[in-house]
Design an enzyme around this catalytic site. Structure first.
Site, PDB file in Angstrom:
ATOM      1  CG  ASP A  42      -1.992  -1.120   1.051  1.00 30.29           C
ATOM      2  OD1 ASP A  42      -2.968  -0.929   0.299  1.00 30.29           O
ATOM      3  OD2 ASP A  42      -1.787  -2.195   1.656  1.00 30.29           O
ATOM      4  CG  HIS A  56      -5.875   1.536  -5.143  1.00 34.57           C
ATOM      5  ND1 HIS A  56      -6.359   2.814  -5.036  1.00 34.57           N
ATOM      6  CD2 HIS A  56      -6.526   0.820  -4.198  1.00 34.57           C
ATOM      7  CE1 HIS A  56      -7.249   2.877  -4.072  1.00 34.57           C
ATOM      8  NE2 HIS A  56      -7.362   1.666  -3.536  1.00 34.57           N
ATOM      9  CG  ASP A 112      -3.566  -1.165  -3.419  1.00 37.96           C
ATOM     10  OD1 ASP A 112      -3.879  -1.518  -4.571  1.00 37.96           O
ATOM     11  OD2 ASP A 112      -4.353  -1.190  -2.467  1.00 37.96           O
ATOM     12  CG  HIS A 124      -2.175   3.795  -1.809  1.00 36.53           C
ATOM     13  ND1 HIS A 124      -3.256   3.603  -2.642  1.00 36.53           N
ATOM     14  CD2 HIS A 124      -2.254   2.843  -0.857  1.00 36.53           C
ATOM     15  CE1 HIS A 124      -3.979   2.583  -2.205  1.00 36.53           C
ATOM     16  NE2 HIS A 124      -3.374   2.093  -1.115  1.00 36.53           N
TER      17      HIS A 124
END
Length: 160
Positions: A8, A84, A48, A10
């Site tokens: 994650d 994502h 992600d 991101h």
């Protein structure tokens, strides 16, 4: 075998229009230093990586730099795509990149093909299972289009 798990990232995300790149750079600096200090054998990145399917160019550059720096610590790197990420974009040229010690696992059809790591105790098989979209399912799987069924099929393929 020493494994370092992260997920994650991101990269490319902003928060209320505030750019988070500097904070993301500091996190990646810390991650690389941890991998080096702990002499990890492999860094496992569980999806992600980016905040959206088409990340900004500077986020892609930041990711590339991080993967190179992690590999420079001596660790192998295994990356899976998350919900994502665009699996196709993240997995671009994965067959070529594998030779460098960075393993991009983004294709559901190949989830049962392990990345083989070795240490003094022998081989370790790491199965990089990318995010599996239930509505899409798995190639050759005619079961229900739901997370438990798709993940169950993925596990069965790995066990086989």
């Amino acid at each position: 075998m020493r494994l370092l798990h992260t997920s994650d990232w991101h990269l490319g995300r902003s928060l209320h229009k505030a750019d988070l790149r500097e904070a993301q750079e500091r996190f990646l600096d810390h991650l690389v230093e941890t991998a080096r200090a702990e002499r990890v054998d492999a860094v496992l990145i569980a999806g992600d990586v980016y905040d959206r399917a088409v990340p900004p160019v500077d986020a892609v550059a930041l990711c590339e730099q991080a993967l190179v720096r992690l590999r420079d610590t001596g660790a192998r790197v295994v990356v899976i795509s998350g919900n994502h990420d665009s699996a196709r974009r993240l997995g671009f040229s994965s067959a070529l990149i594998d030779a460098s010690g960075v393993h991009l696992r983004t294709r559901p059809a190949t989830l049962a093909e392990p990345v083989l790591l070795r240490d003094d105790h022998g081989p370790v098989a790491v199965y990089g299972v990318p995010y599996l979209e239930p509505a899409v399912g798995l190639p050759g799987f005619d079961g229900p289009r739901a997370h438990p069924a798709v993940l169950g099929e993925a596990a069965a393929r790995i066990r086989a």
